[in-house]
Design an enzyme around this catalytic site. Structure first.
Site, short mmCIF file in Angstrom:
data_model
loop_
_atom_site.label_atom_id
_atom_site.label_comp_id
_atom_site.label_asym_id
_atom_site.label_seq_id
_atom_site.Cartn_x
_atom_site.Cartn_y
_atom_site.Cartn_z
N LYS A 95 0.88 -1.33 -0.07
CA LYS A 95 0.16 -0.08 0.28
C LYS A 95 0.86 1.21 0.10
O LYS A 95 2.10 1.39 0.42
CB LYS A 95 -1.03 0.06 1.29
CG LYS A 95 -1.96 -1.17 1.29
CD LYS A 95 -2.79 -1.06 2.33
CE LYS A 95 -3.75 -2.27 2.14
NZ LYS A 95 -4.89 -2.32 3.27
N TYR A 97 -12.38 -2.06 -3.57
CA TYR A 97 -13.05 -2.16 -2.30
C TYR A 97 -14.35 -2.08 -2.16
O TYR A 97 -14.91 -1.69 -1.22
CB TYR A 97 -12.28 -1.33 -1.22
CG TYR A 97 -10.71 -1.55 -0.79
CD1 TYR A 97 -10.54 -2.49 -0.09
CD2 TYR A 97 -9.86 -0.58 -0.88
CE1 TYR A 97 -9.36 -2.98 0.21
CE2 TYR A 97 -8.66 -1.00 -0.72
CZ TYR A 97 -8.11 -2.15 0.21
OH TYR A 97 -6.90 -2.69 0.59
N ASN A 136 -1.97 -0.07 7.01
CA ASN A 136 -1.36 -1.22 7.48
C ASN A 136 -0.50 -2.09 6.56
O ASN A 136 -0.43 -3.11 6.67
CB ASN A 136 -2.52 -2.30 7.96
CG ASN A 136 -3.61 -2.37 6.98
OD1 ASN A 136 -3.49 -2.08 5.91
ND2 ASN A 136 -4.57 -3.18 7.57
N HIS A 162 -1.97 -5.54 1.39
CA HIS A 162 -3.32 -6.11 1.27
C HIS A 162 -2.82 -7.43 0.83
O HIS A 162 -1.85 -7.73 0.09
CB HIS A 162 -4.07 -5.39 0.27
CG HIS A 162 -5.24 -6.21 -0.49
ND1 HIS A 162 -6.31 -6.13 0.18
CD2 HIS A 162 -5.27 -7.07 -1.36
CE1 HIS A 162 -7.08 -7.13 -0.37
NE2 HIS A 162 -6.65 -7.46 -1.28
N GLU A 221 -9.94 -10.16 -7.55
CA GLU A 221 -8.81 -9.42 -7.33
C GLU A 221 -7.64 -9.35 -8.41
O GLU A 221 -7.29 -8.51 -8.86
CB GLU A 221 -8.33 -9.28 -5.77
CG GLU A 221 -9.37 -8.96 -4.53
CD GLU A 221 -8.40 -9.20 -3.54
OE1 GLU A 221 -7.63 -9.66 -3.17
OE2 GLU A 221 -9.53 -8.69 -2.52
P1 IDP Z 1 -7.76 -6.81 5.48
O1 IDP Z 1 -7.04 -5.99 4.74
O2 IDP Z 1 -7.09 -7.44 6.69
O3 IDP Z 1 -8.53 -7.97 4.66
P2 IDP Z 1 -10.44 -5.56 5.81
O4 IDP Z 1 -11.53 -5.87 6.88
O5 IDP Z 1 -10.68 -6.38 4.33
O6 IDP Z 1 -9.06 -5.96 6.31
O7 IDP Z 1 -10.20 -4.01 5.50
C1 IDP Z 1 -9.53 -3.70 4.34
C2 IDP Z 1 -8.69 -2.41 4.69
O8 IDP Z 1 -9.58 -1.29 5.31
C3 IDP Z 1 -7.90 -2.67 5.58
O9 IDP Z 1 -6.68 -3.35 5.44
C4 IDP Z 1 -7.49 -1.34 6.45
O10 IDP Z 1 -6.50 -0.67 5.46
C5 IDP Z 1 -9.01 -0.72 6.35
N1 IDP Z 1 -9.71 -1.05 7.46
C6 IDP Z 1 -10.24 -1.94 7.90
N2 IDP Z 1 -10.82 -1.56 9.07
C7 IDP Z 1 -10.73 -0.48 9.27
C8 IDP Z 1 -11.20 0.41 10.54
O11 IDP Z 1 -11.67 -0.11 11.31
N3 IDP Z 1 -10.62 1.84 10.44
C9 IDP Z 1 -9.97 2.30 9.24
N4 IDP Z 1 -9.61 1.39 8.42
C10 IDP Z 1 -10.01 0.19 8.32
MG MG Z 2 -9.86 -7.97 3.11
#
Ligand code: IDP
Ligand code: MG
Length: 138
Positions: A10, A50, A113, A116, A127
Site C-alpha cells: 500500500k 474495495y 497497514n 493487502h 482481485e
Molecule cells: P484486511 O486488509 O486485513 O483484509 P479488511 O477488513 O478487508 O482487512 O479491510 C480492508 C482495509 O480497510 C484494511 O486493510 C484497512 O486498510 C482498512 N480498514 C479496515 N478496518 C478499518 C477500520 O476499522 N478503520 C479504518 N480502516 C480500516
Molecule cells: Mg480484506
C-alpha cells in the site's frame, strides 16, 4: 494446493521504502512472483477494488489512503498462498498482529497497514483479474 493470491504494498509501505524488504519476505517464504507492477490508483479504481466495503464507515478514508501515492501490485503463487500470505501479513490491526508479521513490523494503524492480501479463493478470483490480464501472469 498451489494457489495464486493478489498482494498489494500500500502507499504507506511504498513511501516508507519497504518495498524491497516486503518482496524479500515473500520470496524467502517460498512464494513465486508471477507478476508485479507499480501504479498510482485512481479514485474509481480504488472504489471498485474495495467495493465490498462500500457501506463501511471507513470506506472514503480507505479510498483516499489507497490513492495518496503509488502502490505495488503483485500476483504471488505457492502452496496455500492465500492463507499463507494472510499469515505472513498479520492481523488487520497491527496492535493484534503477531511478532514477525509484516504488519507488526511496519504498520502504523488499522488503516495504514502496509499490505493487502486476498482473503479467500473467491476474493483472489475477483482481485487478480481486476489488475492483471492473463498474459501478464508468468
Ligand atoms: P484486511 O486488509 O486485513 O483484509 P479488511 O477488513 O478487508 O482487512 O479491510 C480492508 C482495509 O480497510 C484494511 O486493510 C484497512 O486498510 C482498512 N480498514 C479496515 N478496518 C478499518 C477500520 O476499522 N478503520 C479504518 N480502516 C480500516
Ligand atoms: Mg480484506
Amino acid at each position: 494446493m498451489i494457489e495464486k493470491t493478489l498482494s498489494i504494498i500500500k502507499p504507506d509501505g511504498v513511501k516508507a521504502g519497504h518495498t524491497g524488504k516486503i518482496i524479500q519476505i515473500f520470496e524467502e517464504k517460498g512464494f513465486e512472483i508471477k507478476s508485479i507492477k507499480k501504479v498510482h490508483l485512481t479514485k474509481s479504481q480504488a472504489e471498485g477494488f474495495y467495493y465490498v466495503h462500500r457501506e463501511r464507515p471507513f470506506f472514503n478514508s480507505l479510498v483516499s489512503f489507497m490513492t495518496e501515492g503509488p502502490v505495488v501490485l503483485m500476483v504471488l503463487s505457492g502452496e496455500n498462498a492465500i492463507a499463507g500470505n494472510r499469515e505472513i501479513m498479520g492481523a488487520t490491526n497491527p496492535k493484534d498482529a503477531k511478532e514477525g508479521t509484516i504488519r507488526k513490523m511496519f504498520a502504523e494503524s488499522i488503516e495504514r497497514n502496509v499490505v493487502h492480501g486476498s482473503d479467500s479463493p473467491e476474493s483472489a478470483r475477483f482481485e487478480i483479474p481486476y489488475f492483471f490480464n492473463v498474459f501478464e501472469i508468468l
